[in-house]
Design a protein around this motif. Structure first.
Motif, PDB file in Angstrom:
ATOM      1  N   ASP A   1       0.857  -1.185   0.000  1.00 50.38           N
ATOM      2  CA  ASP A   1       0.000   0.000   0.000  1.00 50.38           C
ATOM      3  C   ASP A   1       0.895   1.237   0.000  1.00 50.38           C
ATOM      4  OD1 ASP A   1      -2.050  -1.780   0.278  1.00 50.38           O
ATOM      5  OD2 ASP A   1      -2.621  -1.188   2.310  1.00 50.38           O
ATOM      6  N   VAL A   2       0.592   2.200  -0.863  1.00 52.99           N
ATOM      7  CA  VAL A   2       1.437   3.389  -0.943  1.00 52.99           C
ATOM      8  C   VAL A   2       0.563   4.614  -1.218  1.00 52.99           C
ATOM      9  CG1 VAL A   2       1.889   2.999  -3.414  1.00 52.99           C
ATOM     10  CG2 VAL A   2       3.455   4.419  -2.085  1.00 52.99           C
ATOM     11  N   GLU A   3       0.929   5.724  -0.636  1.00 53.35           N
ATOM     12  CA  GLU A   3       0.206   6.967  -0.884  1.00 53.35           C
ATOM     13  C   GLU A   3       0.998   7.821  -1.861  1.00 53.35           C
ATOM     14  OE1 GLU A   3      -0.983  10.845   1.676  1.00 53.35           O
ATOM     15  OE2 GLU A   3      -1.749   8.946   2.463  1.00 53.35           O
ATOM     16  N   LEU A   4       0.298   8.311  -2.863  1.00 56.16           N
ATOM     17  CA  LEU A   4       0.919   9.168  -3.875  1.00 56.16           C
ATOM     18  C   LEU A   4      -0.022  10.335  -4.139  1.00 56.16           C
ATOM     19  CD1 LEU A   4       3.496   9.166  -5.695  1.00 56.16           C
ATOM     20  CD2 LEU A   4       2.090   8.138  -7.486  1.00 56.16           C
ATOM     21  N   SER A   5       0.449  11.551  -3.935  1.00 55.78           N
ATOM     22  CA  SER A   5      -0.361  12.764  -4.119  1.00 55.78           C
ATOM     23  C   SER A   5      -1.704  12.659  -3.393  1.00 55.78           C
ATOM     24  CB  SER A   5      -0.589  13.034  -5.608  1.00 55.78           C
ATOM     25  OG  SER A   5       0.514  13.710  -6.155  1.00 55.78           O
ATOM     26  N   GLY A   6      -1.663  12.106  -2.180  1.00 55.96           N
ATOM     27  CA  GLY A   6      -2.875  12.048  -1.364  1.00 55.96           C
ATOM     28  C   GLY A   6      -3.800  10.893  -1.686  1.00 55.96           C
ATOM     29  N   THR A   7      -3.434  10.057  -2.667  1.00 52.90           N
ATOM     30  CA  THR A   7      -4.260   8.898  -3.019  1.00 52.90           C
ATOM     31  C   THR A   7      -3.607   7.626  -2.499  1.00 52.90           C
ATOM     32  OG1 THR A   7      -5.113   9.937  -5.031  1.00 52.90           O
ATOM     33  CG2 THR A   7      -5.194   7.525  -4.930  1.00 52.90           C
ATOM     34  N   LEU A   8      -4.359   6.807  -1.783  1.00 52.72           N
ATOM     35  CA  LEU A   8      -3.857   5.517  -1.315  1.00 52.72           C
ATOM     36  C   LEU A   8      -4.029   4.497  -2.430  1.00 52.72           C
ATOM     37  CD1 LEU A   8      -2.715   3.823   1.024  1.00 52.72           C
ATOM     38  CD2 LEU A   8      -5.093   3.261   1.627  1.00 52.72           C
ATOM     39  N   ILE A   9      -2.911   3.952  -2.880  1.00 53.84           N
ATOM     40  CA  ILE A   9      -2.929   2.942  -3.939  1.00 53.84           C
ATOM     41  C   ILE A   9      -2.643   1.593  -3.275  1.00 53.84           C
ATOM     42  CG2 ILE A   9      -1.937   2.203  -6.126  1.00 53.84           C
ATOM     43  CD1 ILE A   9      -1.061   5.080  -6.624  1.00 53.84           C
ATOM     44  N   PRO A  10      -3.572   0.646  -3.336  1.00 54.81           N
ATOM     45  CA  PRO A  10      -3.398  -0.625  -2.632  1.00 54.81           C
ATOM     46  C   PRO A  10      -2.297  -1.500  -3.239  1.00 54.81           C
ATOM     47  CG  PRO A  10      -5.706  -0.237  -3.186  1.00 54.81           C
ATOM     48  CD  PRO A  10      -4.905   0.759  -3.957  1.00 54.81           C
ATOM     49  N   GLU A  11      -1.738  -2.355  -2.421  1.00 52.93           N
ATOM     50  CA  GLU A  11      -0.757  -3.345  -2.879  1.00 52.93           C
ATOM     51  C   GLU A  11      -1.354  -4.170  -4.022  1.00 52.93           C
ATOM     52  OE1 GLU A  11       1.522  -7.345  -1.188  1.00 52.93           O
ATOM     53  OE2 GLU A  11       0.518  -5.970   0.204  1.00 52.93           O
ATOM     54  N   GLY A  12      -0.531  -4.455  -5.033  1.00 53.29           N
ATOM     55  CA  GLY A  12      -0.965  -5.279  -6.162  1.00 53.29           C
ATOM     56  C   GLY A  12      -1.684  -4.521  -7.257  1.00 53.29           C
ATOM     57  N   SER A  13      -1.768  -3.195  -7.135  1.00 55.50           N
ATOM     58  CA  SER A  13      -2.464  -2.394  -8.157  1.00 55.50           C
ATOM     59  C   SER A  13      -1.566  -2.172  -9.375  1.00 55.50           C
ATOM     60  CB  SER A  13      -2.859  -1.032  -7.579  1.00 55.50           C
ATOM     61  OG  SER A  13      -3.750  -1.172  -6.500  1.00 55.50           O
ATOM     62  N   VAL A  14      -2.193  -2.075 -10.545  1.00 59.06           N
ATOM     63  CA  VAL A  14      -1.465  -1.694 -11.761  1.00 59.06           C
ATOM     64  C   VAL A  14      -1.431  -0.168 -11.822  1.00 59.06           C
ATOM     65  CG1 VAL A  14      -1.433  -1.725 -14.284  1.00 59.06           C
ATOM     66  CG2 VAL A  14      -2.067  -3.791 -13.010  1.00 59.06           C
ATOM     67  N   VAL A  15      -0.223   0.363 -11.971  1.00 62.20           N
ATOM     68  CA  VAL A  15      -0.009   1.811 -12.069  1.00 62.20           C
ATOM     69  C   VAL A  15       0.555   2.101 -13.459  1.00 62.20           C
ATOM     70  CG1 VAL A  15       1.380   3.738 -11.196  1.00 62.20           C
ATOM     71  CG2 VAL A  15       0.367   2.103  -9.600  1.00 62.20           C
ATOM     72  N   ILE A  16      -0.041   3.067 -14.159  1.00 63.47           N
ATOM     73  CA  ILE A  16       0.460   3.460 -15.485  1.00 63.47           C
ATOM     74  C   ILE A  16       1.215   4.774 -15.350  1.00 63.47           C
ATOM     75  CG2 ILE A  16      -0.122   3.962 -17.875  1.00 63.47           C
ATOM     76  CD1 ILE A  16      -0.938   1.159 -17.083  1.00 63.47           C
ATOM     77  N   VAL A  17       2.519   4.732 -15.606  1.00 64.52           N
ATOM     78  CA  VAL A  17       3.303   5.972 -15.608  1.00 64.52           C
ATOM     79  C   VAL A  17       3.112   6.605 -16.991  1.00 64.52           C
ATOM     80  CG1 VAL A  17       5.003   5.500 -13.824  1.00 64.52           C
ATOM     81  CG2 VAL A  17       5.343   4.516 -16.058  1.00 64.52           C
ATOM     82  N   ARG A  18       2.427   7.739 -17.011  1.00 66.15           N
ATOM     83  CA  ARG A  18       2.015   8.355 -18.274  1.00 66.15           C
ATOM     84  C   ARG A  18       3.029   9.415 -18.681  1.00 66.15           C
ATOM     85  NH1 ARG A  18      -1.475   5.366 -21.286  1.00 66.15           N
ATOM     86  NH2 ARG A  18      -2.268   6.674 -22.967  1.00 66.15           N
ATOM     87  N   TYR A  19       4.061   8.980 -19.417  1.00 67.13           N
ATOM     88  CA  TYR A  19       5.139   9.874 -19.835  1.00 67.13           C
ATOM     89  C   TYR A  19       4.609  11.058 -20.636  1.00 67.13           C
ATOM     90  CZ  TYR A  19       7.838   5.609 -18.890  1.00 67.13           C
ATOM     91  OH  TYR A  19       8.370   4.485 -18.314  1.00 67.13           O
ATOM     92  N   GLY A  20       3.634  10.784 -21.510  1.00 68.26           N
ATOM     93  CA  GLY A  20       3.102  11.851 -22.362  1.00 68.26           C
ATOM     94  C   GLY A  20       2.472  12.971 -21.566  1.00 68.26           C
ATOM     95  N   ALA A  21       1.902  12.644 -20.395  1.00 61.80           N
ATOM     96  CA  ALA A  21       1.316  13.675 -19.533  1.00 61.80           C
ATOM     97  C   ALA A  21       2.397  14.434 -18.790  1.00 61.80           C
ATOM     98  CB  ALA A  21       0.346  13.025 -18.542  1.00 61.80           C
ATOM     99  N   ALA A  22       3.334  13.702 -18.179  1.00 57.50           N
ATOM    100  CA  ALA A  22       4.391  14.346 -17.395  1.00 57.50           C
ATOM    101  C   ALA A  22       5.234  15.281 -18.247  1.00 57.50           C
ATOM    102  CB  ALA A  22       5.284  13.282 -16.760  1.00 57.50           C
ATOM    103  N   ASN A  23       5.433  14.924 -19.508  1.00 59.26           N
ATOM    104  CA  ASN A  23       6.261  15.741 -20.390  1.00 59.26           C
ATOM    105  C   ASN A  23       5.560  17.013 -20.872  1.00 59.26           C
ATOM    106  OD1 ASN A  23       8.418  14.014 -20.134  1.00 59.26           O
ATOM    107  ND2 ASN A  23       7.899  12.821 -21.958  1.00 59.26           N
ATOM    108  N   ARG A  24       4.276  17.158 -20.486  1.00 57.97           N
ATOM    109  CA  ARG A  24       3.575  18.425 -20.730  1.00 57.97           C
ATOM    110  C   ARG A  24       3.014  18.991 -19.417  1.00 57.97           C
ATOM    111  NH1 ARG A  24       0.472  19.122 -26.382  1.00 57.97           N
ATOM    112  NH2 ARG A  24       1.726  17.775 -27.730  1.00 57.97           N
ATOM    113  N   ASP A  25       3.678  18.674 -18.334  1.00 57.35           N
ATOM    114  CA  ASP A  25       3.250  19.185 -17.030  1.00 57.35           C
ATOM    115  C   ASP A  25       3.703  20.644 -16.902  1.00 57.35           C
ATOM    116  OD1 ASP A  25       2.787  19.795 -14.367  1.00 57.35           O
ATOM    117  OD2 ASP A  25       3.629  17.932 -13.601  1.00 57.35           O
TER     118      ASP A  25
END
Length: 420
Positions: free
Chosen positions: A310-334
């Motif tokens: 279980d991990v918290e990221l930007s105030g959201t608790l993401i449960p163990e075993g969850s699929v997380v998509i790192v969206r490069y296209g979004a971060a590169n236009r942040d």
């Protein structure tokens, strides 16, 4: 109020919608404006869109594991069926290289790093230039071409097909195989379509299997020879299943993304003729141009991770075993990282800090080759063609439907041969 507006905007989007996949940036903006981490209602995947959050995920492989089934988009039942089918008829999709964590990742990375060296890419440069100009020779007298199929696809495709031991003129076969390797991670299929696609990948596997055996017995100077002989004293050679997995990743990562970036490079020059003129006058700006192309329309829009706790990221608790998509296209236009992020500017000072090749221990092994092919491919076009313009308007959506990448459907152009 702004949070509410962002949430309402997100309800009108879906990352499985081909129109949104072709132009995802309004959805990315809404994700970044909304609090927390966006969770896809269709799949349950957590989408990480902010630059700082992406860096946190990419540099913490202990919490955000790379061990994710590449077919997770297909759902657990179809993903399991695909695994069984591949194992029965060829080699299973075992975890290697990009899909492993420490300490296993270090072994695979060490072997592959011996193949993809800066020196090796430098040695390949004259041949890449040769291929680029030969491709241009094939259409320059017509005054027009379909840029994606006649150039952007063929440049990296020819180089990779040669390294795979395919006969000249067999790039179409290579592309068919490469597409099949990427398909389970790229769009949702029913079981029949998934297995038909697997049959195409099995063709590639059996070709590669024969080639691995041949090169182990009689090495040449290609990548496959280097891979099968990369181990040193005391190191275990890669098994056939490991070789199949590694090569699949090198093909998937090295072909589609480079093809896409070469297409986007020309599209941005067409959209910004002032920058095209400046790049012609000052070729030394090519490095910055390539980085901005990769930042602006990241060829790989996102990849998967899996949480180990279980991990918290930007105030959201993401449960163990969850699929997380790192969206490069979004971060590169942040906008928190890049000023006026939706403006293309080849003179942007921090374009090279994009995350399109990842970060940390899993930084893309083929980044040096990709950058070189994009730069050489673009420079050859500028050297040989002028008065380049679209031959007709592009049909919307301009990109092929794809969950993870951003491939242009076509780019029909007309031009005049440049007097040299």
């Amino acid at each position: 109020m702004a949070d509410l507006d962002a949430r309402e905007k997100l309800e009108g989007f879906s990352l499985l919608d081909p129109t949104t996949q072709s132009d995802p940036f309004a959805m990315y903006e809404a994700m970044q404006d909304a609090p927390g981490i966006y969770r896809m209602p269709e799949t349950g995947f957590y989408i990480v869109s902010r630059y700082a959050d992406l860096r946190a995920v990419l540099t913490d492989p202990v919490t955000f594991s790379n061990k994710v089934d590449r077919a997770s988009l297909q759902g657990p039942e179809n993903a399991a069926r695909l695994r069984e089918y591949m194992e029965a008829k060829g080699w299973p999709h075992i975890a290697t290289l990009q899909r492993t964590d420490a300490p296993d990742h270090a072994r695979y990375r060490r072997l592959v790093d011996r193949v993809f060296t800066v020196g090796r890419v430098r040695e390949m440069t004259p041949h890449i230039e040769e291929v680029a100009h030969a491709l241009i020779d094939g259409f320059i007298d017509r005054g027009e071409c379909e840029f994606i199929s006649e150039y952007a696809m063929l440049l990296p495709g020819t180089i990779l097909a040669e390294e795979m031991g395919l006969p000249a003129g067999q790039v179409a076969t290579f592309k068919k195989w490469a597409d099949s390797m990427l398909a389970p991670a790229s769009y949702v299929m029913d079981e029949d379509a998934l297995l038909r696609n697997a049959d195409i990948e099995l063709e590639a596997q059996h070709h590669l299997g024969r080639l691995f055996d041949e090169r182990r017995a009689n090495p040449t100077g290609d990548w496959i020879s280097a891979l099968v002989t990369a181990q040193r004293d005391g190191e275990e050679p890669l098994t056939m299943a490991e070789l199949q997995s590694v090569m699949s990743q090198l093909i998937g990562g090295g072909f589609e993304s480079t093809m896409t970036s070469i297409g986007h490079a020309l599209m941005q020059l067409l959209n910004h003729p002032d920058q095209m003129a400046k790049l012609r006058e000052e070729p030394k700006r090519m490095k910055g141009f390539v980085e901005e192309v990769i930042r602006f329309e990241s060829p790989t829009q996102g990849l998967r991770r899996r949480t180990t706790r279980d991990v918290e990221l930007s105030g959201t608790l993401i449960p163990e075993g969850s699929v997380v998509i790192v969206r490069y296209g979004a971060a590169n236009r942040d906008p928190a990282k890049f000023a006026c992020p939706h403006m293309f500017d080849m003179e942007r000072g921090n374009a090279g800090t994009h995350l399109a090749f990842g970060a940390g221990t899993h930084f893309c092994v083929g980044a040096v080759l990709a950058r070189q092919e994009i730069a050489i491919g673009t420079q050859a076009i500028l050297d040989r063609l002028e008065d380049i313009e679209l031959a007709r308007p592009l049909v919307e959506p301009i990109h092929r439907a794809n969950f993870l990448t951003l491939p242009l459907r076509e780019l029909p152009i007309r031009f005049r041969a440049r007097t040299r």
